[in-house]
Every structure is written in structure tokens, then in C-alpha cells.
Design an enzyme around this catalytic site. Sequence first.
Site, mmCIF file in Angstrom:
data_model
loop_
_atom_site.group_PDB
_atom_site.id
_atom_site.type_symbol
_atom_site.label_atom_id
_atom_site.label_comp_id
_atom_site.label_asym_id
_atom_site.label_seq_id
_atom_site.Cartn_x
_atom_site.Cartn_y
_atom_site.Cartn_z
ATOM 1 N N ASN A 28 0.843 -1.199 0.000
ATOM 2 C CA ASN A 28 0.000 0.000 0.000
ATOM 3 C C ASN A 28 0.876 1.246 0.000
ATOM 4 O O ASN A 28 2.097 1.155 -0.008
ATOM 5 C CB ASN A 28 -0.946 -0.027 1.211
ATOM 6 C CG ASN A 28 -0.182 -0.093 2.512
ATOM 7 O OD1 ASN A 28 0.598 0.797 2.837
ATOM 8 N ND2 ASN A 28 -0.377 -1.174 3.254
ATOM 9 N N ASP B 15 -4.575 -6.255 5.236
ATOM 10 C CA ASP B 15 -5.676 -6.992 5.843
ATOM 11 C C ASP B 15 -5.798 -8.388 5.247
ATOM 12 O O ASP B 15 -6.373 -9.283 5.861
ATOM 13 C CB ASP B 15 -6.997 -6.236 5.634
ATOM 14 C CG ASP B 15 -7.012 -4.938 6.420
ATOM 15 O OD1 ASP B 15 -6.485 -4.934 7.544
ATOM 16 O OD2 ASP B 15 -7.518 -3.928 5.895
ATOM 17 N N LYS C 212 7.327 -18.081 -10.450
ATOM 18 C CA LYS C 212 6.701 -16.882 -11.023
ATOM 19 C C LYS C 212 5.392 -17.257 -11.736
ATOM 20 O O LYS C 212 5.380 -18.209 -12.525
ATOM 21 C CB LYS C 212 7.679 -16.239 -12.008
ATOM 22 C CG LYS C 212 7.223 -14.909 -12.505
ATOM 23 C CD LYS C 212 8.223 -14.302 -13.456
ATOM 24 C CE LYS C 212 7.587 -13.129 -14.168
ATOM 25 N NZ LYS C 212 8.344 -12.713 -15.326
ATOM 26 N N ASP D 112 -5.083 -9.370 13.147
ATOM 27 C CA ASP D 112 -5.063 -7.966 13.541
ATOM 28 C C ASP D 112 -4.078 -7.787 14.700
ATOM 29 O O ASP D 112 -4.319 -8.254 15.815
ATOM 30 C CB ASP D 112 -6.474 -7.515 13.943
ATOM 31 C CG ASP D 112 -6.550 -5.999 14.019
ATOM 32 O OD1 ASP D 112 -5.747 -5.404 14.769
ATOM 33 O OD2 ASP D 112 -7.387 -5.417 13.322
ATOM 34 N N ILE D 113 -2.965 -7.118 14.431
ATOM 35 C CA ILE D 113 -1.889 -6.967 15.427
ATOM 36 C C ILE D 113 -2.371 -6.126 16.608
ATOM 37 O O ILE D 113 -2.186 -6.471 17.772
ATOM 38 C CB ILE D 113 -0.656 -6.306 14.772
ATOM 39 C CG1 ILE D 113 -0.203 -7.132 13.564
ATOM 40 C CG2 ILE D 113 0.471 -6.133 15.775
ATOM 41 C CD1 ILE D 113 0.835 -6.452 12.688
ATOM 42 N N PHE E 76 -4.354 3.659 14.873
ATOM 43 C CA PHE E 76 -4.569 4.658 13.843
ATOM 44 C C PHE E 76 -5.723 4.210 12.963
ATOM 45 O O PHE E 76 -5.966 3.013 12.822
ATOM 46 C CB PHE E 76 -3.306 4.836 12.986
ATOM 47 C CG PHE E 76 -2.409 5.918 13.507
ATOM 48 C CD1 PHE E 76 -1.734 5.759 14.700
ATOM 49 C CD2 PHE E 76 -2.265 7.116 12.809
ATOM 50 C CE1 PHE E 76 -0.933 6.756 15.202
ATOM 51 C CE2 PHE E 76 -1.463 8.127 13.296
ATOM 52 C CZ PHE E 76 -0.788 7.945 14.492
ATOM 53 N N LYS F 14 -13.617 1.315 15.909
ATOM 54 C CA LYS F 14 -12.335 0.618 16.124
ATOM 55 C C LYS F 14 -11.868 0.766 17.566
ATOM 56 O O LYS F 14 -11.344 -0.171 18.158
ATOM 57 C CB LYS F 14 -11.256 1.169 15.176
ATOM 58 C CG LYS F 14 -11.307 0.508 13.827
ATOM 59 C CD LYS F 14 -10.409 1.178 12.835
ATOM 60 C CE LYS F 14 -11.039 1.020 11.461
ATOM 61 N NZ LYS F 14 -10.383 1.781 10.438
ATOM 62 N N LYS G 227 -11.597 -2.884 19.041
ATOM 63 C CA LYS G 227 -10.229 -3.355 19.298
ATOM 64 C C LYS G 227 -9.795 -3.053 20.734
ATOM 65 O O LYS G 227 -8.661 -3.275 21.100
ATOM 66 C CB LYS G 227 -9.258 -2.726 18.297
ATOM 67 C CG LYS G 227 -9.592 -3.025 16.827
ATOM 68 C CD LYS G 227 -8.444 -2.687 15.880
ATOM 69 C CE LYS G 227 -8.897 -2.771 14.427
ATOM 70 N NZ LYS G 227 -7.797 -2.815 13.472
HETATM 71 O O1 C5P Z 1 -9.204 -1.858 11.042
HETATM 72 P P1 C5P Z 1 -8.130 -1.026 10.453
HETATM 73 O O2 C5P Z 1 -7.131 -1.818 9.644
HETATM 74 O O3 C5P Z 1 -8.573 0.168 9.695
HETATM 75 O O4 C5P Z 1 -7.379 -0.443 11.740
HETATM 76 C C1 C5P Z 1 -6.230 0.356 11.621
HETATM 77 C C2 C5P Z 1 -5.378 0.140 12.817
HETATM 78 O O5 C5P Z 1 -5.221 -1.259 13.070
HETATM 79 C C3 C5P Z 1 -3.954 0.678 12.642
HETATM 80 O O6 C5P Z 1 -3.498 1.125 13.889
HETATM 81 C C4 C5P Z 1 -3.186 -0.555 12.169
HETATM 82 O O7 C5P Z 1 -1.807 -0.468 12.505
HETATM 83 C C5 C5P Z 1 -3.880 -1.668 12.916
HETATM 84 N N1 C5P Z 1 -3.914 -2.968 12.214
HETATM 85 C C6 C5P Z 1 -3.191 -4.034 12.745
HETATM 86 N N2 C5P Z 1 -3.209 -5.257 12.123
HETATM 87 C C7 C5P Z 1 -3.936 -5.454 11.017
HETATM 88 C C8 C5P Z 1 -4.694 -4.405 10.478
HETATM 89 C C9 C5P Z 1 -4.647 -3.154 11.095
HETATM 90 O O8 C5P Z 1 -2.518 -3.837 13.751
HETATM 91 N N3 C5P Z 1 -3.930 -6.663 10.444
#
Ligand code: C5P
Length: 361
Positions: free
Chosen positions: A171, A240, A249, A266-267, A283, A297, A301
Amino acid sequence: MTQAATGFITPLTFQALSGNPVHTALLDANAENAMSHISLARWADMLVIAPATANVLAKLSHGLADDLLTTLYLAANCPVYVAPAMNQAMWHKPVTQDNVARLKAHGVQIIGPEAGDQACGETGFGRMSEPEQICRCLFKTASSSILQGVKILISAGPTREPLDPVRYLTNRSSGKMGYALATAAADAGAVVTLVSGPVQLPAPKQVTVINVETAAQMYDAVLEAAGHHAIYIGTAAVADYRPVPANDKIKKQDGQTILVLHKTQDILAAVSALERRPFTVGFAAETQHLEQYALNKLEQKKLDMIAANWVGQDSGGFDSNQNALQVYWANGQRHLAMTDKNQLAEQLLKLIAERFQTSTS
Ligand code: C5P
């Protein structure tokens, strides 16, 4: 008190003079709380080791933990101050100076030592600073920076999800916001670890950088570190979804092709669900419904704060040097107006420090 300290003065004398309990044992089955190093580490606002001998400095700088004091140091997330006291030759020995440098790099504040007459009859550097001087240092630093010595973990940049040996999905994140936050945090005296996806930015000074590429690698690096950091700020634009990479390849073919993508973990949500969780800041980069998505969020979260910004507009957001943020927390919000990302990072960090202090007091 360490074992060596009790050779100079008994715990009972200290207890009587200070009117406070004196702890000496790492594991004391008779004490109210046998795991006193953990409860003391959680209780303390600051850890001050005075006097700190050459032996204690050596143990702290290498993570040796074989008594209550050194184990308490490892378990503590609060700012740590040491006031060295030793013979002048021991102080000037290169290995002692290396240990002091290591401790400084780990965010420990060194108070003194002073020059003067020593107990051993020699003269030189190695006298412990006067107690009044030590107190002055503690009060001054406490008011000037809430983040002094606080361990902060930041994730930044994009992730790269390989499709095959030569291609990947990614991205537009430049990592600028996370790197600016890491720099601002280190300048504020914090001990900063930065887990970074692939970016074109120099490593910030005084910051430990862990380079990763994929969302899974970022997950592993952040989750391993999160338990021993006081604050986690997730600025990274984590993928995501990820493809299962092909070994060879992928060849061109006629017509359309379909990519199968799997959800990544989701970290941020995983960090905030930890039993020993840091103060967690997320963020949200959005192209619509900024407030509603950010508040969702924050709640889903289970975050302490969320910083939301518009992306895909004329100015600010991904890959820009400028940004504006709308920051939300339970029962509060603040707008940080469009400005240079370095200035914005300082403003956001100040806000995080205030909320962090409220959460721990
Ligand atoms: O749900 P969304 O991806 O929009 O949330 C954004 C926040 O979640 C950011 O702080 C991003 O670093 C974190 N995030 C994460 N792991 C993911 C997706 C998003 O930690 N797989």
C-alpha cells in the site's frame, strides 16, 4: 537492599529510620506477597538505585537477575535512575564505562558520580551524588517529561505480501508518521523500539529498529515485544489480506485471473487483548465516515486511544509530509490541525503521554 548492602547496615536500622518496610529477598514464602519483585515493579512510579556499585551496574547492563534488586529492575516499566558509587579506578575502568553507556542506551538515567574524597582514602570521581542532588534530579525530570525512560513500541510503514518470488501486494504508506513519532518519543527520553515495514527512511537516532516485511512477520515481532513495553502505537498500514505465495513466477495467461486472499491477524487487537497489555494506541486511515469508523475501532479493538485521519484527499495522509488528526479516547477527543508530520508527532505524543499518565495514576 542487596546482600552486600546489608553487610554495611542492617535492614532493621533502615526500617526504623525510614518508617518503611525493607525488602531483601527475591522469593520470600513468609511475606504477604511471595512474588515481591513483580508487585514492587508495578507499584513504583520510579526506581532509584542509590548507591549503585560497579557490580550492580554490570548486572543491570547485561540483564542478570539473581536477587530482588536486579530482578525488580528487569520487571519495572517505570523510569529508572542509578547513582553510582565506587572507587575512582573502578569508575574509570573501561568495562564500567561500557556498562554505563549500555544502561544509558537502555534509557536508564545516571545521576553523578561526583569527584572528591573517597571512603577508601583515594580522591577522584566515584562519590555518590549527595541525596539532595539525587532528589533534585528526580523531581526535575519527573515534571519535564512524563515519558522519560518509558518503553514505547511503535509499528510503522506498509507490509509487503508476496504473490510469487518477484511480485507483492502493498500500500501507499511511507512510514513517515511512525518514524516521526519514534523520533519524538526518543527525544522525550523514552526507550523506543520501532517495528518497521519496508520504507525509504533513515533509522531514527537512539531507536532500536526491527525490520520486517510481511504482516505475519510484523505480528510476530510486535507480539514478542509488546508485553515488556508500557505503550504500543500501531501506525503501520498492515495488509488486511495476503495471498498464498506461489513457489514459481506466475505466468501470464489469456483473460482474467483470480487472486485468493486470506485474512491476516489484527496486530493491534491482539496487543490490546494481552493479559499484560501496554497502553494501546491505534490509527485509522479512512476515505469516509471518519468519526464513526474510528469510534467503532476504539471500541471493537479495545484501544486506549485512536488517531484518525483522512486519506485519498488533496493533502495529508499516506505518503504526504503533512497530516491532520482527530484523536479519540473514552469520553474525549481532540483535533490536531494540518501540519508537518514531525510537529504533529510531537503534539500527538504529548497527548498520548497525558492520557498514559492519567491511566496509570
Ligand atoms: O481496522 P483497520 O485496519 O482500519 O485499523 C487500523 C489500525 O489497526 C492501525 O493502527 C493498524 O496499525 C492496525 N492494524 C493491525 N493489524 C492489522 C490491520 C490493522 O494492527 N492486520
